[in-house]
Write a protein that holds these residues in place. Sequence first.
Motif, mmCIF file in Angstrom:
data_model
loop_
_atom_site.group_PDB
_atom_site.id
_atom_site.type_symbol
_atom_site.label_atom_id
_atom_site.label_comp_id
_atom_site.label_asym_id
_atom_site.label_seq_id
_atom_site.Cartn_x
_atom_site.Cartn_y
_atom_site.Cartn_z
ATOM 1 N N UNK A 128 75.825 1.694 31.475
ATOM 2 C CA UNK A 128 75.017 1.085 30.416
ATOM 3 C C UNK A 128 75.085 -0.431 30.574
ATOM 4 N N UNK A 129 73.922 -1.053 30.681
ATOM 5 C CA UNK A 129 73.836 -2.511 30.809
ATOM 6 C C UNK A 129 73.140 -3.059 29.570
ATOM 7 N N UNK A 130 73.820 -3.934 28.853
ATOM 8 C CA UNK A 130 73.278 -4.541 27.632
ATOM 9 C C UNK A 130 73.193 -6.047 27.854
ATOM 10 N N UNK A 131 71.980 -6.563 27.929
ATOM 11 C CA UNK A 131 71.791 -7.999 28.118
ATOM 12 C C UNK A 131 71.179 -8.602 26.860
ATOM 13 N N UNK A 132 71.938 -9.466 26.217
ATOM 14 C CA UNK A 132 71.486 -10.114 24.990
ATOM 15 C C UNK A 132 71.283 -11.593 25.202
ATOM 16 N N UNK A 133 71.224 -12.329 24.107
ATOM 17 C CA UNK A 133 71.005 -13.767 24.210
ATOM 18 C C UNK A 133 72.172 -14.503 24.825
ATOM 19 N N UNK A 134 73.393 -14.036 24.533
ATOM 20 C CA UNK A 134 74.593 -14.751 24.931
ATOM 21 C C UNK A 134 75.440 -14.013 25.943
ATOM 22 N N UNK A 135 75.443 -12.700 25.890
ATOM 23 C CA UNK A 135 76.408 -11.941 26.686
ATOM 24 C C UNK A 135 75.767 -10.827 27.503
ATOM 25 N N UNK A 136 76.455 -10.490 28.573
ATOM 26 C CA UNK A 136 76.151 -9.311 29.372
ATOM 27 C C UNK A 136 77.313 -8.347 29.181
ATOM 28 N N UNK A 137 77.026 -7.184 28.609
ATOM 29 C CA UNK A 137 78.047 -6.155 28.391
ATOM 30 C C UNK A 137 77.700 -4.932 29.218
ATOM 31 N N UNK A 138 78.705 -4.331 29.841
ATOM 32 C CA UNK A 138 78.480 -3.122 30.626
ATOM 33 C C UNK A 138 79.617 -2.137 30.390
#
Length: 343
Positions: free
Chosen positions: A175-185
């Motif tokens: 799961x790759x979550x790209x937001x305004x500030x962070x990249x979470x995987x």
Amino acid sequence: MTPRKFAVDDGSTNVKVSWIEQGELHTVISPNSFRKNWKSAALRKDKKIFNYTIGSTKYTYDMTSDKALETTHVDYQYDDLNLLSVHHALLQTGIAPGPVKLVVTLPITEYYNAEDCQKNEDKIARKRDNLMRQIELNKGELFEIVDVEVMPESLPAVLSTLTMQSVSQFNRSLVIDIGGTTLDMGVIVGEFDDVSAIYGNNEIGVSMVTDVARKSLAVADSDSSYLVANELIKQRDNLDFVREVVNDESQISVILDKIETKIDELGKQVAYEAKKFAKNPNRVYLVGGGASLIYPAVKKAYETLGERVVLVEEPQEALARELCLYHADGEAVNMPVQEAVNG
């Protein structure tokens, strides 16, 4: 009154709020754009002004001001702007203010300790305490936050998707979550049987593109808020909108080229980090506000997976929706109603 429950994905660029009303799942998106000091009353009666006070500091919601305060940093999770953005988003639901329980989020890098992957209880408590602070709305009523539960970002966003696709217990889903500030995987085993690995990077986010857009607009005599810059990124193929926000039209092609170059760079960075983190997953799911920007680069990086590289439907709202469903206490829910809100 019995407190109403809201699921809130309080990202740095937009706050997504989901709730269940008579068996229907609703979601609103509320962009963040606040500056210090108050705004004068609107001349038009149909326009509402949102002037807030926290402690002795006055803030106002201002969509277009180039004085809008920056939210694209991790400290946003624990400061006045986070408190403002959550309360402002709740007001956009159209529900009469009253006592509420919130399920909110923290980036993976903040929620878990890097050393042992266990919960960072100090930061979780800090986030909860921040949202329980006192805030006032001039000539208006706010929701009373009576309880806050904190969840990690990104991973819960694919709960329904994994279930509906009947993922095997032996499958590993990235799961790759790209937001305004962070990249979470994160790597999920089966239908959320286990989380085998997590990764977060608070130096990679859509803000990389937003900053380039703002600087390019400034050069074209078009100083703008973060909200306007983000809207330009979304509507970069709509020349009518581009002309509305760019004063020096001779700079349009330069601005759009710079935005596209930065989007390409962001995609390559995310793809590189993803391959380094999870070289050969069975499936890849993209969520978050910047998911559509990085999708081509990630799809190319995992070319052999083909259609198993999935851009989740309405990726920006996915986390709030899933958190709401997860905490629905067995209530039957019809899916879903999305409502974009511009404040």
